[in-house]
Design a protein around this motif. Structure first.
Motif, PDB file in Angstrom:
ATOM      1  N   HIS A  45       0.797  -1.234   0.000  1.00  0.00           N
ATOM      2  CA  HIS A  45       0.000   0.000   0.000  1.00  0.00           C
ATOM      3  C   HIS A  45       0.826   1.279   0.000  1.00  0.00           C
ATOM      4  CE1 HIS A  45      -3.833   1.943  -0.015  1.00  0.00           C
ATOM      5  NE2 HIS A  45      -3.442   2.736   0.960  1.00  0.00           N
ATOM      6  N   LYS A 198      -8.733  -1.032   7.104  1.00  0.00           N
ATOM      7  CA  LYS A 198      -9.908  -1.817   6.722  1.00  0.00           C
ATOM      8  C   LYS A 198     -10.771  -2.227   7.922  1.00  0.00           C
ATOM      9  CE  LYS A 198     -10.839  -2.709   2.904  1.00  0.00           C
ATOM     10  NZ  LYS A 198     -11.631  -1.871   1.958  1.00  0.00           N
ATOM     11  N   THR A 204      -9.064   5.384   2.996  1.00  0.00           N
ATOM     12  CA  THR A 204      -8.209   5.485   1.810  1.00  0.00           C
ATOM     13  C   THR A 204      -7.478   4.177   1.555  1.00  0.00           C
ATOM     14  OG1 THR A 204      -6.315   6.217   3.127  1.00  0.00           O
ATOM     15  CG2 THR A 204      -7.741   7.937   2.233  1.00  0.00           C
ATOM     16  N   ASN A 205      -7.429   3.322   2.561  1.00  0.00           N
ATOM     17  CA  ASN A 205      -6.571   2.135   2.505  1.00  0.00           C
ATOM     18  C   ASN A 205      -7.064   1.084   1.519  1.00  0.00           C
ATOM     19  OD1 ASN A 205      -5.295   1.741   5.942  1.00  0.00           O
ATOM     20  ND2 ASN A 205      -5.208   3.469   4.545  1.00  0.00           N
ATOM     21  N   GLY A 206      -6.110   0.378   0.944  1.00  0.00           N
ATOM     22  CA  GLY A 206      -6.422  -0.725   0.055  1.00  0.00           C
ATOM     23  C   GLY A 206      -6.918  -1.939   0.824  1.00  0.00           C
ATOM     24  N   ASN A 207      -7.346  -2.919   0.072  1.00  0.00           N
ATOM     25  CA  ASN A 207      -7.941  -4.126   0.652  1.00  0.00           C
ATOM     26  C   ASN A 207      -6.987  -4.901   1.555  1.00  0.00           C
ATOM     27  OD1 ASN A 207     -10.101  -6.063   0.823  1.00  0.00           O
ATOM     28  ND2 ASN A 207      -8.864  -7.400  -0.480  1.00  0.00           N
ATOM     29  N   ILE A 208      -5.683  -4.697   1.342  1.00  0.00           N
ATOM     30  CA  ILE A 208      -4.699  -5.506   2.083  1.00  0.00           C
ATOM     31  C   ILE A 208      -4.348  -4.932   3.451  1.00  0.00           C
ATOM     32  CG2 ILE A 208      -3.626  -6.479   0.025  1.00  0.00           C
ATOM     33  CD1 ILE A 208      -1.462  -4.346   0.195  1.00  0.00           C
TER      34      ILE A 208
END
Lengths: 571, 250
Positions: A45, A198, A204-208
């Motif tokens: 990320h 998450k 703003t964070n990605g799925n990971i």
């Protein structure tokens, strides 16, 4: 079960993990370093960071000024020895990246350009247009490929720290591609697994970004520190939460309410003449208050305010903020050259993390952490934008070296014991696969966790709602063992990974909510309506949360003050 | 539908090497919203309809490069591709020209080897010390390679490339563009080494300049231009080796 033997296991291949691996490999070409990541490193990320990385670069700047800005931005909860070390190392680290090929944007004379950022007294944020995280990550990853000592294990998911004789001797991991469990045996482990955005629905964070390393350390008995401090970035796109960088304001953008008013200028939100370049906690609060006062714009994804770049002109937007334009066009259907971008505060970054010292060492021998996963106490109660990419470099490097040094001193690992310990965990992991008898879906449980986190741990908090969140997390937690898992394939089973990630998010959420409830004051990003003031008398300390199967245990730890004494935080 | 969504049919490739001899398809009806991307529909399927579907994704903002797939036969970054571009039926397949691990997940090992083969790092005769500070690099010098440094490794260009399809050893668009990016960087002194690689095994001269790579690139890297420039430089470099005696400074 296969065992991979190394001197150092780095979990996570983002900015901090890659920097750590490079530092270790440079210091000792014979060192065998495992770089274990649940994704290919260039997917980490760090790639999504946009605005820049801070380091003193101009004659009108000084280490003292960078340190002061950081400490003040932290609302005096940063450890000042850490801050001093950081500001001195920062220019060298960004210079190394330059030597390794990072395409920093340039002044006409060929020197590296810097831009203004929130809470920083002068232009000290180095940038490569508005894709700084992307360029830093790819530069680090490509540079890391030179080193024979760095062995990549792409798409391996770390499941458990293996602790023997009171020290970490390895990591149990799932090879996602084959579904096999494997052991990374090493006298030293460094967690660089990033944050946990998450846990929230709007981020703003990605799925990971599922707090994997934080949860691994927490379950191994290492405390999480200052978890109540969750950074809301002021400018995310409504609906998706996609980040619009602070550099948009650094380059001169305005925030306006529904009436077109620059509310940070016309009203008193404590940011003074900094206006749009105030710190993130204050600006996020200002936006929420504007919306609550009825001066937001109503949209299909809730109310928002406006980020106006139209006065900057097309050329400046195209050279300095091309990604902002691309993101606004693609995900909001808005061309910032012609009209303002709808934005609202969005969960962005965890100031808290695994409790480590300046070397990245935890109190558990053999376990280190760096980057967003760690809390080295650089950021205190509120991080300044563009300090975290530099943090990944400075403390990634130092932790990588310290962890390798520890490995040399600690000697070997007990493989037979590791294997036995790993086998004990096999059933626990493998029984998840295809566990169809469950009653709740992963997506359903994640939604319920997300909803309660947003309600209790938002920009503004109060006793009642935080109590409810703590209770809801405790109520929902038993459902983790009730999750229905329909995918019984061994190969690339993303459902099992998602279930493990959700368990990690529960651990992190529990620590966030527990620490938030205990801090009865407002400081930095932790803003309580029922305790609106900072209380240095009772709360000038770090908070620690220890894992306990019944309920988390809270403790405190002193803040390392230095030359800057706590004062009223006003800009 | 009442909430403003309409239903589209998704025909998705399914493949589990433990179960299937060959890929099959599964069909899903998805209530899509107006601003949804292809990835939103896949995530809806995963969350609400069929949790056994495997696909990669993370940033959902077109920069991590995880979610490349073939959509109605064309390589696309699914988080950036609007569903409004398609009719009532959307076919989603794994990227072409790669071995399939499972469902929509392809194997990248071969690419990672090619990626490393072009030596994508700054090569110097003598390493520069940190104390010497950053290099000077003018905005014009940066501009020479900047575009080629924008690749997110999403692999769409490999899925589109007719040469990759027939010659597996061909370095391919992204790897050549990356090597060329370093060759063109004023800080680098490694062009001779990379040009030898370009002229040798995995030759870049197989490229037929079909331009498919540049057409599908979601980041406008224009790998076809990079390959064309790289071919020219590699030949010049080779020719120069006949007229100069001894090692030549680049």
């Amino acid at each position: 079960m296969e065992i991979f033997r190394h001197d150092l296991v780095v979990v996570g291949g983002g900015g901090a993990g890659l920097r750590a691996a490079i530092a270790a490999a440079e210091s000792d070409p014979a060192a065998r370093i495992a770089l274990v990541s649940k994704v290919y490193p260039m997917r980490s990320h760090t790639v999504s960071a946009e605005g820049g990385a801070a380091a003193v670069a101009r004659p009108d700047d000084s280490f003292e000024q960078h340190a002061y800005d950081t400490v003040k931005g932290s609302d005096f909860l940063a450890d000042q020895d850490v801050v001093e070390y950081f500001v001195h190392e920062a220019p060298g680290e960004l210079t190394r990246l330059e030597h390794w090929g990072c395409p920093w944007s340039r002044n006409e004379d060929g020197t590296v350009a810097t831009r203004a950022f929130g809470g920083m007294a002068t232009k000290r944020t180095w940038f490569a247009a508005d894709k700084v995280g992307f360029h830093m990550l790819h530069t680090l990853f490509q540079h890391s490929l030179r080193f024979e000592g760095i062995v990549r294990y792409d798409e391996y998911f770390a499941v458990k720290l293996l602790v023997e004789e009171g020290r970490v001797q390895g990591v149990l991991a799932l090879d996602v591609r084959t579904g096999e469990l494997v052991v990374f045996a090493a006298p030293s482990t460094l967690l660089c697994t990033g944050g946990a955005g998450k846990a929230f629905p709007f981020t703003t964070n990605g799925n990971i970004k599922t707090g994997d390393g934080m949860a691994l350390a927490y379950r191994a008995g290492v405390p999480l520190k200052d978890m109540e401090f969750v950074q809301y970035h002021p400018t995310g796109l409504p609906g998706t939460g996609i980040l619009i960088t602070e550099a948009a304001r650094g380059e001169g953008g305005y925030l306006r309410n529904a009436d077109g008013e620059r509310f940070l200028v016309t009203r008193d939100y404590g940011v003074g003449t900094k206006a749009e370049l105030g710190p993130r906690d204050m600006i996020s609060r200002a936006i929420i208050l504007e919306i609550e006062a009825g001066r937001g714009v109503q949209g299909e994804d809730g109310e928002y305010v406006l980020l106006d770049l139209t006065h900057l002109g097309e050329e400046k937007i195209n050279t300095r903020l091309p990604f902002v334009r691309e993101l606004a066009l693609t995900y909001a259907g808005v061309d910032p050259v012609r009209e303002p971008i709808p934005i609202r505060p969005v969960v962005h970054y965890m100031m808290g993390g695994i409790d480590v010292n300046i070397d990245g060492a935890t109190d558990l021998p053999g376990l280190y952490a760096a980057g967003e996963a760690a809390c080295v106490s650089l950021n205190g109660a509120n991080r300044l934008g563009s300090n975290s990419l530099t943090e990944c470099m400075v403390f990634g490097a130092r932790s990588g070296l310290a962890a390798l040094r520890f490995a040399r001193e600690a000697g070997g690992v007990d493989e037979a014991r590791l294997r036995a310990r790993a086998e004990e965990s096999r059933e626990g992991v493998e029984s998840r696969r295809g566990r169809k008898a469950g009653t709740v879906r992963i997506s359903e449980l994640r939604r319920r966790l997300n909803a309660t986190m947003e309600k209790g741990c938002g920009v503004y908090r109060d006793e009642e709602r935080m109590q409810e969140t703590v209770a809801t997390i405790a109520e929902l937690r038993p459902l983790l063992s009730e999750i229905a898992l329909e995918d019984d394939s061994r190969v690339f089973n993303t459902e099992v990974v998602a279930a493990l990630e959700l368990e990690n998010l529960f651990d992190v959420a529990e620590a966030v909510a527990g620490a938030a409830l205990a801090r009865k004051e407002s400081r930095g990003a932790h803003a309580r309506r029922d305790y609106p003031n900072r209380d240095d008398q009772n709360y000038l300390h770090h908070s620690l949360v220890y894992h306990d199967p019944s309920r988390p245990r809270l403790a405190t730890k002193p803040v390392a003050l230095g030359r800057f004494q706590p004062e009223e935080r006003k800009y | 539908m009442a909430d403003g969504s309409k239903t589209k049919t998704f025909i998705v490739t399914r493949f589990d090497p433990d179960r299937h001899e060959a890929p099959t398809t599964e069909t899903y009806e998805v209530p899509v919203r107006e601003r949804w991307k292809v990835l939103d529909a896949l995530n809806y399927i995963k969350d609400e309809l069929d949790p056994t579907l495997s696909h990669r994704w993370s940033c959902r903002m077109a920069v991590c490069g995880s979610c490349g797939m073939n959509v109605n036969g064309e390589p696309k970054l699914t988080c950036k591709t609007s569903l409004a571009e398609y009719g009532d039926t959307v076919r989603v397949e794994p990227l072409a020209n790669f071995p399939v691990v499972r469902d929509l997940v392809v194997e990248l090992d071969g690419f990672m080897d090619k990626f490393r083969a072009v030596k994508p790092w700054i090569i110097k005769a003598k390493e520069r010390a940190v104390e010497e500070g950053p290099h000077r690099q003018s905005p014009e010098e940066l501009e020479v390679f900047r575009q080629f440094s924008m690749c997110i490794n999403c692999m769409l260009c490999y899925a589109a490339c007719p040469v990759v399809a027939n010659e597996p050893e061909f370095l391919g668009p992204a790897a050549i563009a990356l090597g060329h990016r370093y060759n063109e960087d004023s800080r680098d002194e490694g062009a001779r080494e990379r040009n030898r690689i370009f002229r040798g095994e995995g030759t870049i001269f197989s490229c037929s300049y079909a331009n498919e790579c540049s057409e599908v690139c979601p980041k406008h890297v224009d790998p076809a231009a990079a390959i064309n420039q790289a071919k020219f430089r590699a030949v010049l470099d080779w020719a120069a080796s006949f007229v100069t005696s001894g090692p030549r400074e680049e």
